[in-house]
Design an enzyme around this catalytic site. Sequence first.
Site, PDB file in Angstrom:
ATOM      1  N   ALA A 253      64.409  14.421  17.468  1.00 27.72           N
ATOM      2  CA  ALA A 253      64.233  14.302  16.018  1.00 27.72           C
ATOM      3  C   ALA A 253      62.973  13.504  15.718  1.00 27.72           C
ATOM      4  CB  ALA A 253      65.472  13.654  15.404  1.00 27.72           C
ATOM      5  N   ARG A 254      63.145  12.246  15.375  1.00 32.77           N
ATOM      6  CA  ARG A 254      62.041  11.322  15.151  1.00 32.77           C
ATOM      7  C   ARG A 254      62.478   9.951  15.666  1.00 32.77           C
ATOM      8  NH1 ARG A 254      59.702  15.378  14.552  1.00 32.77           N
ATOM      9  NH2 ARG A 254      58.264  16.036  12.888  1.00 32.77           N
ATOM     10  N   ASP A 278      61.812  12.733  23.416  1.00 33.83           N
ATOM     11  CA  ASP A 278      60.628  13.535  23.098  1.00 33.83           C
ATOM     12  C   ASP A 278      59.818  12.895  21.982  1.00 33.83           C
ATOM     13  OD1 ASP A 278      58.964  15.926  23.332  1.00 33.83           O
ATOM     14  OD2 ASP A 278      59.794  16.510  21.386  1.00 33.83           O
ATOM     15  N   GLU A 283      53.891   6.504  18.185  1.00 34.70           N
ATOM     16  CA  GLU A 283      53.321   7.546  19.038  1.00 34.70           C
ATOM     17  C   GLU A 283      51.798   7.493  18.987  1.00 34.70           C
ATOM     18  OE1 GLU A 283      54.968  11.400  18.116  1.00 34.70           O
ATOM     19  OE2 GLU A 283      57.025  10.731  18.397  1.00 34.70           O
ATOM     20  N   HIS A 302      56.230  14.210  22.853  1.00 31.96           N
ATOM     21  CA  HIS A 302      56.425  14.986  21.619  1.00 31.96           C
ATOM     22  C   HIS A 302      55.935  16.425  21.815  1.00 31.96           C
ATOM     23  CE1 HIS A 302      56.928  14.423  16.999  1.00 31.96           C
ATOM     24  NE2 HIS A 302      57.303  15.624  17.386  1.00 31.96           N
ATOM     25  N   ALA A 304      58.205  18.881  23.515  1.00 32.63           N
ATOM     26  CA  ALA A 304      59.318  19.737  23.917  1.00 32.63           C
ATOM     27  C   ALA A 304      59.397  21.018  23.095  1.00 32.63           C
ATOM     28  CB  ALA A 304      60.634  18.967  23.810  1.00 32.63           C
TER      29      ALA A 304
END
Length: 343
Positions: A253-254, A278, A283, A302, A304
């Site tokens: 998700a986040r 992920d 980030e 990030h 996937a």
Amino acid sequence: MSTRIFITSPLEPEHVERIRAVDPARVDVDYVPDLLPPTRYIGDHVGAALKRTDEQQRRWREALGTAEVMWDVPRNVEQLALARRLRWVQMTSTGVGQLMKNLGLRSDVLVTTARGVHATPLAEFVFMVLLAHWRGLGHLQAEQRAHRWTRYCGEGVAGRRIAVIGAGDLARGLAERARAFEMTTVAIGRDTGKTRAHDGLFDEIRPRSDLRAVLAGADAVVVTVPHTPETEGMIDRSAFAAMKPGVVFVNIARGQVIDEAALLDGLRSGRIGFAALDVASTEPLPADSPFWDLPNVLVSPHSASTVVGENAKIVEIFCWNLRCWLDGRLGGMRNVLDRARMY
């Protein structure tokens, strides 16, 4: 008068031609590769750092100022503010509500997303993680490196229970594969009264008030909800404490949706058996983050959801929406962002 479309992020020429072909008489596509950053991999929608010359910057600003429709938007508040004629944006991602808010995109600009495109690759990523963990890939690799043939008893996948936080398209992709592996899928939905075409794939749909009870019975927990004020910090310390010891935790998700400090504590204590991340709250994940070096964590940058063919599917959505836009059938457009709910 033609509808002027500005391609603001990297896109392969063959897909640009597909957009032009929707209605050549009514569409003017502004695609200027030298204004776009070089890609680092297939499907890169951000690109490597690019410093435009003064002349390139002039052309970039002019294109922003004349665009009625955009493929993606510049991730810069000042630049986006130049797009005074902008009426519609087709984004290349799904969870863009927070981004639109942070960029200050005008409320009268329609936003459509890539919802649905990433359900399959993200589900594949999740099941790569689950199979590798439960079927002992790490053990087999260690044994092979040691040239050791020692029979053992592994763990199975069938019959396990997966809790999916969210009941949208990403949850659908997971439930489809979970059914093939004879798993039970319980989804946590924002609105349990809502009818979804894929509701039948879930064994249960439970309200958010049941979150901790659902977590307590799950062998794997997968977070799929968008980042909104309502979901920020949703998987907090009490949620991690409610999880079954040894649970597999996956976040696609986040990062802002979970309490990363609580997750870290759970991984170090062993209560969380394995985690695949992920996404992260910051980030790129900082080089000094403890997550990098924990043996029971898989870090994915990030990526996937990014697979060969992604842009073709997003362009398919864009072309459908563009036909609707040109014909004035706005109600027929797909994946319209609800600006209030932020997804």
